[in-house]
Motif scaffolding. Structure first.
Motif, PDB file in Angstrom:
ATOM      1  N   GLY A 163       0.970  -0.468   0.191  1.00 54.86           N
ATOM      2  CA  GLY A 163      -0.094  -0.179   0.428  1.00 54.86           C
ATOM      3  C   GLY A 163       0.747   1.256  -0.227  1.00 54.86           C
ATOM      4  N   LEU A 164       1.985   1.467   0.518  1.00 59.09           N
ATOM      5  CA  LEU A 164       2.279   2.521   0.828  1.00 59.09           C
ATOM      6  C   LEU A 164       3.818   2.395  -1.231  1.00 59.09           C
ATOM      7  CD1 LEU A 164       4.065   2.301   4.738  1.00 59.09           C
ATOM      8  CD2 LEU A 164       2.598   3.620   3.235  1.00 59.09           C
ATOM      9  N   ARG A 165       3.881   1.417  -1.784  1.00 57.49           N
ATOM     10  CA  ARG A 165       5.052   1.946  -2.253  1.00 57.49           C
ATOM     11  C   ARG A 165       4.916   2.130  -3.732  1.00 57.49           C
ATOM     12  NH1 ARG A 165       7.941   1.930  -5.565  1.00 57.49           N
ATOM     13  NH2 ARG A 165       9.422  -0.119  -6.829  1.00 57.49           N
ATOM     14  N   LYS A 166       3.321   2.960  -3.832  1.00 56.22           N
ATOM     15  CA  LYS A 166       3.510   3.631  -4.906  1.00 56.22           C
ATOM     16  C   LYS A 166       4.298   5.249  -4.139  1.00 56.22           C
ATOM     17  CE  LYS A 166      -1.504   2.816  -4.544  1.00 56.22           C
ATOM     18  NZ  LYS A 166      -0.978   1.624  -2.963  1.00 56.22           N
ATOM     19  N   ARG A 167       4.999   5.424  -2.775  1.00 54.35           N
ATOM     20  CA  ARG A 167       5.611   6.298  -2.312  1.00 54.35           C
ATOM     21  C   ARG A 167       6.905   6.216  -2.701  1.00 54.35           C
ATOM     22  NH1 ARG A 167       4.883  10.369   2.222  1.00 54.35           N
ATOM     23  NH2 ARG A 167       2.963  10.217   2.390  1.00 54.35           N
ATOM     24  N   PHE A 169      10.408   2.598  -3.123  1.00 61.02           N
ATOM     25  CA  PHE A 169      10.428   1.591  -2.452  1.00 61.02           C
ATOM     26  C   PHE A 169      10.762   1.709  -0.820  1.00 61.02           C
ATOM     27  CE2 PHE A 169      13.966  -1.802  -0.859  1.00 61.02           C
ATOM     28  CZ  PHE A 169      12.966  -2.585  -0.859  1.00 61.02           C
ATOM     29  N   TRP A 170      12.285   2.631  -0.796  1.00 58.58           N
ATOM     30  CA  TRP A 170      12.720   2.463   0.436  1.00 58.58           C
ATOM     31  C   TRP A 170      11.610   3.621   1.480  1.00 58.58           C
ATOM     32  CZ3 TRP A 170      16.146  -0.200   2.341  1.00 58.58           C
ATOM     33  CH2 TRP A 170      17.330  -0.366   1.179  1.00 58.58           C
ATOM     34  N   PHE A 171      10.808   4.077   1.017  1.00 56.47           N
ATOM     35  CA  PHE A 171       9.989   4.632   2.497  1.00 56.47           C
ATOM     36  C   PHE A 171       8.843   3.982   2.441  1.00 56.47           C
ATOM     37  CE2 PHE A 171       5.280   6.266   2.698  1.00 56.47           C
ATOM     38  CZ  PHE A 171       5.700   7.366   3.711  1.00 56.47           C
ATOM     39  N   ALA A 172       8.630   2.959   1.150  1.00 51.00           N
ATOM     40  CA  ALA A 172       7.581   1.731   1.297  1.00 51.00           C
ATOM     41  C   ALA A 172       8.078   0.766   2.995  1.00 51.00           C
ATOM     42  CB  ALA A 172       6.835   0.999   0.974  1.00 51.00           C
ATOM     43  N   ALA A 173       9.479   0.593   1.913  1.00 48.40           N
ATOM     44  CA  ALA A 173      10.143  -0.825   3.261  1.00 48.40           C
ATOM     45  C   ALA A 173      10.857  -0.190   4.552  1.00 48.40           C
ATOM     46  CB  ALA A 173      11.000  -0.980   2.468  1.00 48.40           C
ATOM     47  N   LEU A 174      11.230   0.705   5.115  1.00 45.07           N
ATOM     48  CA  LEU A 174      11.247   1.625   6.204  1.00 45.07           C
ATOM     49  C   LEU A 174       9.924   1.971   6.664  1.00 45.07           C
ATOM     50  CD1 LEU A 174      13.935   4.470   4.752  1.00 45.07           C
ATOM     51  CD2 LEU A 174      14.661   2.307   6.439  1.00 45.07           C
ATOM     52  N   ILE A 175       9.061   2.425   6.441  1.00 40.96           N
ATOM     53  CA  ILE A 175       7.654   2.489   7.072  1.00 40.96           C
ATOM     54  C   ILE A 175       7.358   1.255   7.406  1.00 40.96           C
ATOM     55  CG2 ILE A 175       5.338   3.290   7.376  1.00 40.96           C
ATOM     56  CD1 ILE A 175       7.774   5.609   8.124  1.00 40.96           C
ATOM     57  N   SER A 176       7.162   0.576   6.308  1.00 41.09           N
ATOM     58  CA  SER A 176       6.757  -0.666   7.099  1.00 41.09           C
ATOM     59  C   SER A 176       7.310  -1.580   8.251  1.00 41.09           C
ATOM     60  CB  SER A 176       6.266  -1.853   5.487  1.00 41.09           C
ATOM     61  OG  SER A 176       7.596  -2.236   5.223  1.00 41.09           O
ATOM     62  N   SER A 177       8.622  -0.762   8.142  1.00 46.70           N
ATOM     63  CA  SER A 177       9.601  -2.324   8.687  1.00 46.70           C
ATOM     64  C   SER A 177       9.349  -1.974  10.423  1.00 46.70           C
ATOM     65  CB  SER A 177      10.368  -2.895   7.594  1.00 46.70           C
ATOM     66  OG  SER A 177      10.989  -2.617   6.945  1.00 46.70           O
ATOM     67  N   LEU A 178       9.320  -0.155  10.253  1.00 43.63           N
ATOM     68  CA  LEU A 178       9.433   0.733  11.784  1.00 43.63           C
ATOM     69  C   LEU A 178       7.844   0.055  12.349  1.00 43.63           C
ATOM     70  CD1 LEU A 178       9.789   2.896  13.641  1.00 43.63           C
ATOM     71  CD2 LEU A 178       9.121   4.465  11.814  1.00 43.63           C
ATOM     72  N   MET A 179       6.762  -0.084  11.429  1.00 42.85           N
ATOM     73  CA  MET A 179       5.148  -0.850  12.147  1.00 42.85           C
ATOM     74  C   MET A 179       5.463  -1.793  12.253  1.00 42.85           C
ATOM     75  SD  MET A 179       2.597   0.805   9.122  1.00 42.85           S
ATOM     76  CE  MET A 179       2.199   2.518   9.746  1.00 42.85           C
ATOM     77  N   PHE A 180       6.088  -3.206  11.324  1.00 41.33           N
ATOM     78  CA  PHE A 180       6.628  -4.223  11.532  1.00 41.33           C
ATOM     79  C   PHE A 180       7.383  -4.314  14.003  1.00 41.33           C
ATOM     80  CE2 PHE A 180       9.272  -7.996  11.380  1.00 41.33           C
ATOM     81  CZ  PHE A 180       8.219  -9.234  11.622  1.00 41.33           C
ATOM     82  N   ALA A 181       8.119  -3.164  13.567  1.00 44.86           N
ATOM     83  CA  ALA A 181       9.498  -3.859  14.859  1.00 44.86           C
ATOM     84  C   ALA A 181       8.287  -3.017  16.244  1.00 44.86           C
ATOM     85  CB  ALA A 181      10.175  -2.485  14.750  1.00 44.86           C
ATOM     86  N   ILE A 182       7.351  -1.820  15.455  1.00 42.17           N
ATOM     87  CA  ILE A 182       6.894  -1.126  16.720  1.00 42.17           C
ATOM     88  C   ILE A 182       5.613  -2.531  17.279  1.00 42.17           C
ATOM     89  CG2 ILE A 182       5.234   0.349  17.226  1.00 42.17           C
ATOM     90  CD1 ILE A 182       6.434   2.373  15.815  1.00 42.17           C
ATOM     91  N   MET A 183       4.766  -3.688  16.522  1.00 44.93           N
ATOM     92  CA  MET A 183       3.679  -3.996  16.380  1.00 44.93           C
ATOM     93  C   MET A 183       4.594  -5.212  17.611  1.00 44.93           C
ATOM     94  SD  MET A 183       3.789  -7.836  15.726  1.00 44.93           S
ATOM     95  CE  MET A 183       3.999  -7.863  14.575  1.00 44.93           C
ATOM     96  N   ALA A 283       3.313  -1.154  -9.408  1.00 46.54           N
ATOM     97  CA  ALA A 283       3.703   0.396  -7.666  1.00 46.54           C
ATOM     98  C   ALA A 283       3.251   1.724  -8.526  1.00 46.54           C
ATOM     99  CB  ALA A 283       4.602  -0.557  -8.070  1.00 46.54           C
ATOM    100  N   GLU A 284       2.964   2.197  -9.409  1.00 47.78           N
ATOM    101  CA  GLU A 284       3.054   3.359  -9.787  1.00 47.78           C
ATOM    102  C   GLU A 284       1.661   4.102  -9.664  1.00 47.78           C
ATOM    103  OE1 GLU A 284       5.450   5.838 -10.442  1.00 47.78           O
ATOM    104  OE2 GLU A 284       7.227   3.392  -9.837  1.00 47.78           O
ATOM    105  N   LYS A 285       0.323   3.061  -9.772  1.00 48.89           N
ATOM    106  CA  LYS A 285      -1.053   3.738  -9.226  1.00 48.89           C
ATOM    107  C   LYS A 285      -0.815   4.774  -8.574  1.00 48.89           C
ATOM    108  CE  LYS A 285      -3.436  -0.093 -11.894  1.00 48.89           C
ATOM    109  NZ  LYS A 285      -4.002  -1.066 -11.789  1.00 48.89           N
ATOM    110  N   GLY A 286      -1.630   5.227  -8.649  1.00 43.93           N
ATOM    111  CA  GLY A 286      -2.424   6.749  -7.495  1.00 43.93           C
ATOM    112  C   GLY A 286      -0.295   7.354  -6.570  1.00 43.93           C
ATOM    113  N   LYS A 287       0.499   7.243  -7.786  1.00 45.52           N
ATOM    114  CA  LYS A 287       1.931   8.089  -6.365  1.00 45.52           C
ATOM    115  C   LYS A 287       2.218   8.901  -5.919  1.00 45.52           C
ATOM    116  CE  LYS A 287       6.866   8.260  -7.196  1.00 45.52           C
ATOM    117  NZ  LYS A 287       7.491   7.860  -9.067  1.00 45.52           N
ATOM    118  N   LYS A 288       0.901   9.650  -5.741  1.00 49.81           N
ATOM    119  CA  LYS A 288       0.861  11.558  -5.634  1.00 49.81           C
ATOM    120  C   LYS A 288      -0.235  11.174  -4.124  1.00 49.81           C
ATOM    121  CE  LYS A 288       2.241  14.067  -9.102  1.00 49.81           C
ATOM    122  NZ  LYS A 288       1.523  15.389 -10.107  1.00 49.81           N
ATOM    123  N   GLU A 289      -0.558  10.192  -3.856  1.00 44.30           N
ATOM    124  CA  GLU A 289      -1.559   9.891  -2.743  1.00 44.30           C
ATOM    125  C   GLU A 289      -1.110  10.532  -1.830  1.00 44.30           C
ATOM    126  OE1 GLU A 289      -4.147   6.153  -0.664  1.00 44.30           O
ATOM    127  OE2 GLU A 289      -2.678   6.180  -2.213  1.00 44.30           O
TER     128      GLU A 289
END
Length: 319
Positions: A163-167, A169-183, A283-289
């Motif tokens: 869901g974050l891949r549109k922003r 790769f590294w934004f999606a990777a870091l935020i999703s991994s941060l959420m995974f660690a917080i969980m 992954a490029e759909k809705g990139k500015k969301e």
């Protein structure tokens, strides 16, 4: 209404918010019910049925969240989560190799980090399943390796990363991994999930399938549980004793960095993806969301994580 084949940031925000809150609500309800059954707190703590149910609660919560997010938003979850049924034997072997390298390469570094936290009073605690015999070992594998590998990947890589891949790769990777660690709601179990979360996203990005991150996730947990079982059964620790000293600290940090780079290269060079073009187009759909739900959920998750570790810290001191 036609089903959509992708997740957006609103889906991500709602998913993480419920994934962090729902298991806590379930735990409160279950603890209340069991407290009514077991009047003695010590009898409750030693109840195997209570321990097993509490171990499963997070995964039950993830399953409920995953089901309702996809159902309510009318999402084609197989496509959106990148659940692909075609397997590559080569990729499967690479997943096993990555798991072995990760456990061996990060174990000393994670032990070092955990040792630092323990010196400040942050001692690992929580409900743990017995591992006294092979039967309990197999139950540990089921509850702590197989089931989490499925449901945690569906939530954190299937919905959140995709869901974050549109922003990017590294934004999606870091935020999703941060959420995974917080969980994990633990300062002791923060660094390793953060690192492994990034590795799991690299695997999904390269292969175009969350199935391979599930396999790697399972293998990683399975190896750790197996080493723990061998240590408890025979007294032989395959990883040996931790080493202290400045040189050992430097070596552990360098080994961890080398391990991550090695895994990165292995994923890039050895793993294959036959549908890379299609995945990139999706992954490029809705990139500015941008959606406020993402930041609200991240803030709430961070707050719950902070409150939990502070409460755990003072509970340990009180004991």
């Amino acid at each position: 209404m036609e089903k959509r084949n992708f997740y957006n940031e609103k889906d991500v925000g709602k998913t993480f918010l419920w994934a962090i809150i729902l298991p806590q609500l379930l735990a409160f309800v279950v603890a209340y019910i069991f407290a009514g059954i077991y009047q003695d707190p010590k009898a409750l703590e030693n109840s195997l049925s209570y321990i097993i149910v509490m171990t499963l609660l997070a995964q039950i919560g993830f399953f409920i969240v995953y089901f309702f997010i996809n159902k309510k938003s009318k999402i084609n979850f197989l496509v959106a989560s990148k659940i692909k049924t075609k397997f590559s034997v080569r990729n499967m072997f690479v997943c096993i190799l990555i798991s072995l390298i990760a456990v061996l390469g990060f174990v000393n570094f994670i032990g070092l980090i955990d040792g630092v936290f323990q010196k400040f009073g942050f001692i690992s605690s929580g409900i743990q399943l017995p591992m006294d015999n092979f039967g309990w070992y197999m139950l540990n594998v089921l509850l702590l390796a197989i089931i989490p590998a499925i449901f945690e990947e569906l939530i954190f890589r299937g919905i959140i990363f995709n869901g974050l891949r549109k922003r990017g790769f590294w934004f999606a990777a870091l935020i999703s991994s941060l959420m995974f660690a917080i969980m994990h709601l633990s300062i002791n179990q923060f660094v390793f999930p953060l690192i492994m979360g990034i590795i799991f996203t690299l695997i999904v990005e390269k292969t175009g399938s969350v199935v391979y991150s599930m396999i790697t996730h399972f293998c990683n947990n399975f190896i750790i549980l197996t080493v723990e079982y061998i240590a408890k059964s025979t007294g032989f620790n395959l990883f040996g004793e931790s080493i202290s000293g400045v040189m050992s600290i430097i070596l552990f940090v360098l080994l961890a960095a080398t391990t991550f780079v090695t895994i990165f290269v292995i994923i890039k060079k050895l793993m294959i993806n036959k549908s890379k073009t299609q995945d990139n187009q999706q992954a490029e759909k809705g990139k500015k969301e941008h959606n406020l739900w993402l930041y609200i959920s991240l803030g709430v998750g961070a707050l719950i994580w902070l409150v939990t570790i502070v409460a755990t810290y003072f509970t340990n001191i009180a004991k």
